[in-house]
Write a protein that holds these residues in place. Structure first.
Motif, PDB file in Angstrom:
ATOM      1  N   LEU A 164       0.836  -1.199   0.000  1.00  0.00           N
ATOM      2  CA  LEU A 164       0.000   0.000   0.000  1.00  0.00           C
ATOM      3  C   LEU A 164       0.869   1.246   0.000  1.00  0.00           C
TER       4      LEU A 164
ATOM      5  N   GLU B  86      -2.814   5.311   0.267  1.00  0.00           N
ATOM      6  CA  GLU B  86      -3.749   4.204   0.459  1.00  0.00           C
ATOM      7  C   GLU B  86      -3.887   3.831   1.934  1.00  0.00           C
TER       8      GLU B  86
ATOM      9  N   GLU C  73      -6.116   6.418   3.446  1.00  0.00           N
ATOM     10  CA  GLU C  73      -7.490   6.211   2.994  1.00  0.00           C
ATOM     11  C   GLU C  73      -8.112   5.012   3.710  1.00  0.00           C
TER      12      GLU C  73
END
Length: 141
Positions: free
Chosen positions: A119, A123, A126
């Motif tokens: 990731l 990401e 998020e």
């Protein structure tokens, strides 16, 4: 809908694997992921009450008391009766606990990096935001 279409199943499946991985990383230190949660919240010079600790790690107070007792037996945590509320206890890390926390932290960081290695930083942020929203939606119950 298929089983893998349910968000709860995907989260649980991931949690089990991550918890197993994390448990293996902590095994040499003879602590569990839940005990690490306690160590990460406690300090050696600032008191934390059992209630504050339970809220911080999102566990019920009965479970926290059991975990604290285990850490006390290992000489990692000290518990003192609260100055103004005799039903409450102040918790501190012992010198041994503070040293253990310092020794384990790099392992925890490395485990986090390993688990999130596919990731990007965006990401990860998020994902954290989405998980907070999911948590809030079921925490209202």
């Amino acid at each position: 809908m298929e089983l893998f279409d349910f968000t709860g199943f995907q989260i649980h499946r991931t949690d089990v694997k991550m918890n197993n991985y994390f448990t293996k990383q902590l095994k040499p230190f003879e602590i569990t992921p839940d005990q690490w949660g306690i160590l990460s919240v406690l300090d050696d010079d600032k008191a934390t009450t059992q209630k504050e600790l339970a809220e911080a790690i999102d566990r019920d107070q009965t479970t926290v008391v059991r975990m604290i007792h285990s850490l006390e037996k290992k000489g990692i945590v000290m518990r003192f009766v609260h100055d103004t509320d005799k039903r409450s206890h102040n918790l501190y890390l012992t010198d041994k606990g503070a040293a253990l926390k310092a020794k384990v932290l790099p392992v925890v960081i490395a485990a986090h990096r390993h688990a999130t290695r596919y990731l990007s930083e965006t990401e990860i942020n998020e994902l954290k935001a989405m998980l907070e929203k999911l948590y809030a939606s079921v925490n209202e119950e």
